[in-house]
Design a protein around this motif. Structure first.
Motif: not given
Length: 154
Positions: A16-30, A35-49
């Protein structure tokens, strides 16, 4: 990417698209955790994920892994943004995701959603039932009225 384009597969057609979105988010958080410990913001356009990743009791394994990562890495934050409203970075990511399908990649292995498995089992169950109904000698007067089996009441 879900499905296939130009002969290359990333996820299976049943994903599903939900699975694809979560997988992308997982890769982004990984990646963010490396990265060095500094504030990191990840913006996601899939509210369910975003909601699933914020829930430590989510039934989705990928969402729970993201949540666990966010709990142990307080400098990483995920926020939802509206899709297709002209955010430059978001539009670029969508374009890059579509272009990335053109590159030969190893297929990803993501389990089929339970809903897909249920529909496959249901279809096979009805096919087996129909085969039994067609080949039996008993109940022929009913068979003449209802030759096709159905899970719907008649």
């Amino acid at each position: 990417m879900v499905g296939k384009d130009n002969g290359y597969r990333w996820l299976q057609d049943y994903n599903t698209v939900f699975q694809a979105e979560l997988l992308a988010l997982k890769h982004a958080t990984d990646h963010a955790t490396s990265l060095p410990h500094q504030p990191i913001t990840i913006l996601v356009d899939n509210q369910a994920s975003v909601q699933a990743a914020a829930n430590p009791r989510s039934i989705n394994i990928t969402a729970r892994k993201i949540c666990k990562s966010l709990i142990s890495n307080k400098h990483i934050h995920i926020y939802w943004i509206k899709a297709d409203v002209g955010y430059d970075g978001n539009e670029k990511v969508d374009r890059l995701a579509k272009e990335s399908v053109e590159f030969d990649r190893d297929p990803l292995s993501v389990k089929a959603p339970i809903s897909i498995l249920k529909s496959i089992f249901k279809k096979r169950m009805v096919e087996d039932w129909q085969s039994d109904w067609d080949g039996k000698d008993t109940g022929r007067s009913t068979f003449n009225i209802l030759p096709r089996v159905s899970i719907q009441p008649c």
